[in-house]
Motif scaffolding. Sequence first.
Motif, PDB file in Angstrom:
ATOM      1  N   LEU A 140       0.846  -1.185   0.000  1.00  0.00           N
ATOM      2  CA  LEU A 140       0.000   0.000   0.000  1.00  0.00           C
ATOM      3  C   LEU A 140       0.888   1.243   0.000  1.00  0.00           C
ATOM      4  O   LEU A 140       2.010   1.211   0.510  1.00  0.00           O
ATOM      5  N   ASP A 141       0.362   2.329  -0.573  1.00  0.00           N
ATOM      6  CA  ASP A 141       1.105   3.583  -0.629  1.00  0.00           C
ATOM      7  C   ASP A 141       0.703   4.553   0.478  1.00  0.00           C
ATOM      8  O   ASP A 141       1.506   5.396   0.895  1.00  0.00           O
ATOM      9  N   LEU A 142      -0.553   4.470   0.927  1.00  0.00           N
ATOM     10  CA  LEU A 142      -1.063   5.385   1.949  1.00  0.00           C
ATOM     11  C   LEU A 142      -2.131   4.651   2.743  1.00  0.00           C
ATOM     12  O   LEU A 142      -2.944   3.914   2.170  1.00  0.00           O
ATOM     13  N   VAL A 143      -2.151   4.868   4.053  1.00  0.00           N
ATOM     14  CA  VAL A 143      -3.090   4.174   4.927  1.00  0.00           C
ATOM     15  C   VAL A 143      -3.697   5.160   5.913  1.00  0.00           C
ATOM     16  O   VAL A 143      -2.999   6.017   6.464  1.00  0.00           O
ATOM     17  N   LEU A 144      -5.009   5.027   6.119  1.00  0.00           N
ATOM     18  CA  LEU A 144      -5.731   5.747   7.170  1.00  0.00           C
ATOM     19  C   LEU A 144      -6.248   4.701   8.139  1.00  0.00           C
ATOM     20  O   LEU A 144      -7.146   3.927   7.796  1.00  0.00           O
ATOM     21  N   ALA A 145      -5.663   4.645   9.327  1.00  0.00           N
ATOM     22  CA  ALA A 145      -5.974   3.550  10.248  1.00  0.00           C
ATOM     23  C   ALA A 145      -5.733   3.983  11.688  1.00  0.00           C
ATOM     24  O   ALA A 145      -5.196   5.065  11.953  1.00  0.00           O
ATOM     25  N   LYS A 146      -6.144   3.116  12.613  1.00  0.00           N
ATOM     26  CA  LYS A 146      -5.855   3.368  14.020  1.00  0.00           C
ATOM     27  C   LYS A 146      -4.356   3.275  14.270  1.00  0.00           C
ATOM     28  O   LYS A 146      -3.668   2.439  13.681  1.00  0.00           O
ATOM     29  N   ARG A 147      -3.874   4.126  15.145  1.00  0.00           N
ATOM     30  CA  ARG A 147      -2.475   4.044  15.561  1.00  0.00           C
ATOM     31  C   ARG A 147      -2.310   2.862  16.501  1.00  0.00           C
ATOM     32  O   ARG A 147      -3.113   2.662  17.417  1.00  0.00           O
ATOM     33  N   SER A 148      -1.288   2.081  16.292  1.00  0.00           N
ATOM     34  CA  SER A 148      -1.035   0.919  17.136  1.00  0.00           C
ATOM     35  C   SER A 148       0.208   1.144  17.986  1.00  0.00           C
ATOM     36  O   SER A 148       1.080   1.956  17.642  1.00  0.00           O
ATOM     37  N   GLU A 149       0.289   0.421  19.110  1.00  0.00           N
ATOM     38  CA  GLU A 149       1.454   0.547  19.981  1.00  0.00           C
ATOM     39  C   GLU A 149       2.706   0.032  19.279  1.00  0.00           C
ATOM     40  O   GLU A 149       3.802   0.538  19.510  1.00  0.00           O
ATOM     41  N   GLU A 150       2.542  -0.969  18.411  1.00  0.00           N
ATOM     42  CA  GLU A 150       3.691  -1.537  17.700  1.00  0.00           C
ATOM     43  C   GLU A 150       4.203  -0.587  16.616  1.00  0.00           C
ATOM     44  O   GLU A 150       5.379  -0.587  16.288  1.00  0.00           O
ATOM     45  N   ARG A 151       3.282   0.214  16.049  1.00  0.00           N
ATOM     46  CA  ARG A 151       3.655   1.171  14.996  1.00  0.00           C
ATOM     47  C   ARG A 151       3.123   2.545  15.393  1.00  0.00           C
ATOM     48  O   ARG A 151       2.064   2.965  14.936  1.00  0.00           O
ATOM     49  N   PRO A 152       3.837   3.252  16.268  1.00  0.00           N
ATOM     50  CA  PRO A 152       3.305   4.489  16.859  1.00  0.00           C
ATOM     51  C   PRO A 152       3.401   5.725  15.970  1.00  0.00           C
ATOM     52  O   PRO A 152       3.005   6.800  16.372  1.00  0.00           O
ATOM     53  N   GLY A 153       3.948   5.597  14.755  1.00  0.00           N
ATOM     54  CA  GLY A 153       4.144   6.756  13.900  1.00  0.00           C
ATOM     55  C   GLY A 153       2.864   7.203  13.213  1.00  0.00           C
ATOM     56  O   GLY A 153       1.755   6.805  13.560  1.00  0.00           O
ATOM     57  N   GLY A 154       3.031   8.046  12.206  1.00  0.00           N
ATOM     58  CA  GLY A 154       1.901   8.533  11.436  1.00  0.00           C
ATOM     59  C   GLY A 154       1.520   9.949  11.801  1.00  0.00           C
ATOM     60  O   GLY A 154       1.896  10.475  12.852  1.00  0.00           O
ATOM     61  N   ARG A 155       0.748  10.580  10.913  1.00  0.00           N
ATOM     62  CA  ARG A 155       0.277  11.950  11.128  1.00  0.00           C
ATOM     63  C   ARG A 155      -1.148  11.913  11.647  1.00  0.00           C
ATOM     64  O   ARG A 155      -2.042  11.335  11.014  1.00  0.00           O
ATOM     65  N   LEU A 156      -1.353  12.522  12.805  1.00  0.00           N
ATOM     66  CA  LEU A 156      -2.657  12.457  13.457  1.00  0.00           C
ATOM     67  C   LEU A 156      -3.734  13.118  12.611  1.00  0.00           C
ATOM     68  O   LEU A 156      -3.596  14.254  12.171  1.00  0.00           O
ATOM     69  N   VAL A 157      -4.824  12.392  12.389  1.00  0.00           N
ATOM     70  CA  VAL A 157      -5.995  12.915  11.687  1.00  0.00           C
ATOM     71  C   VAL A 157      -7.111  13.222  12.674  1.00  0.00           C
ATOM     72  O   VAL A 157      -7.778  14.252  12.597  1.00  0.00           O
ATOM     73  N   TRP A 158      -7.267  12.328  13.644  1.00  0.00           N
ATOM     74  CA  TRP A 158      -8.422  12.458  14.525  1.00  0.00           C
ATOM     75  C   TRP A 158      -8.190  11.654  15.795  1.00  0.00           C
ATOM     76  O   TRP A 158      -7.653  10.551  15.759  1.00  0.00           O
ATOM     77  N   ARG A 159      -8.546  12.242  16.936  1.00  0.00           N
ATOM     78  CA  ARG A 159      -8.466  11.546  18.218  1.00  0.00           C
ATOM     79  C   ARG A 159      -9.868  11.426  18.788  1.00  0.00           C
ATOM     80  O   ARG A 159     -10.648  12.371  18.764  1.00  0.00           O
ATOM     81  N   ASP A 160     -10.207  10.246  19.313  1.00  0.00           N
ATOM     82  CA  ASP A 160     -11.535  10.021  19.877  1.00  0.00           C
ATOM     83  C   ASP A 160     -11.409   9.039  21.028  1.00  0.00           C
ATOM     84  O   ASP A 160     -10.326   8.836  21.577  1.00  0.00           O
ATOM     85  N   LYS A 161     -12.509   8.408  21.374  1.00  0.00           N
ATOM     86  CA  LYS A 161     -12.559   7.479  22.493  1.00  0.00           C
ATOM     87  C   LYS A 161     -13.303   6.229  22.065  1.00  0.00           C
ATOM     88  O   LYS A 161     -14.281   6.299  21.308  1.00  0.00           O
ATOM     89  N   LEU A 162     -12.833   5.075  22.515  1.00  0.00           N
ATOM     90  CA  LEU A 162     -13.551   3.821  22.275  1.00  0.00           C
ATOM     91  C   LEU A 162     -14.625   3.648  23.351  1.00  0.00           C
ATOM     92  O   LEU A 162     -14.379   3.903  24.529  1.00  0.00           O
ATOM     93  N   VAL A 163     -15.802   3.209  22.926  1.00  0.00           N
ATOM     94  CA  VAL A 163     -16.916   2.996  23.857  1.00  0.00           C
ATOM     95  C   VAL A 163     -17.591   1.674  23.515  1.00  0.00           C
ATOM     96  O   VAL A 163     -17.393   1.100  22.442  1.00  0.00           O
TER      97      VAL A 163
END
Length: 285
Positions: A140-163
């Motif tokens: 893949l060339d570009l990914v929009l996904a949840k940030r994981s502890e194993e791969r903490p990088g990336g540019r933040l798009v949105w922060r929310d809360k799991l419910v």
Amino acid sequence: MYDPSQLRTFLMVAQTLSFTQAGHRLGLRQSTVSQHVRKLEDEVGRPLFTRDTHGVELTEDGEAMLGFARTILEANERAASWFQGTRLRGRLRFGASEDFVLSRLPEILEGFRRDHPEVDLELTVELSGTLHERLAAGKLDLVLAKRSEERPGGRLVWRDKLVWIGSERLRLDPDRPLPLIVFPPPGLTRARALEVLEQHGRPWRIVCTSGSLNGLVAAARAGLGVMAHTRGLIPPGLTRIPDRAGLPELGPVEFVLLHGRRQRDSAARAAADRLAAAILAGPVP
């Protein structure tokens, strides 16, 4: 006319609910972030954020400005594309988390296809964990996904809360294992839910597993059990499980954009950069 740099700063503060975090993401000093927001507020003549010792929140006018800011920045992006005199070509392999199936992402992708008709856009909708794996493998060339502890990088798009969410008709028995509706491994939300339940000693059992968000939603609407989901993306027909049910908190979740390290050519890099800019200008949901 509103200053695009001020609008971008405003959107980043709205996404992070933090002037400090917004500065880090944009590469700006906190004083510059505050100045951008103050100037924008002076321009509109109304406060866009409330600030106190507990944090930052959007005002009603700030919520309204979200839509206007996205529209203005998207228009600027389209105009820049048109007058730069270069037409993007090639193939862009873009991966998006299942969470965004019911969000504004289709609208953003439609705009990208309209502005760049000569780019062959290949969309992969998968679990965040799977997308991280495919990106690392160069698929893949570009990914929009949840940030994981194993791969903490990336540019933040949105922060929310799991419910926890489920059907309004669902009644949970505290004396029986919690019925869970989950994605299969390597789903990051699944892993978080099971980890939290184990930490709190809450018995559970899996009543439905599906790799499709639509499958999970159907099971939840049928009242089979509860599922962990992003608060801002709760599907129609489902509702947040009330606090009186006694379920443990799931914590925050961050969605990020990640670029492939092994992009095939300059065309793929340019297309990925352009789509990333469109997503950041008009962030989901």
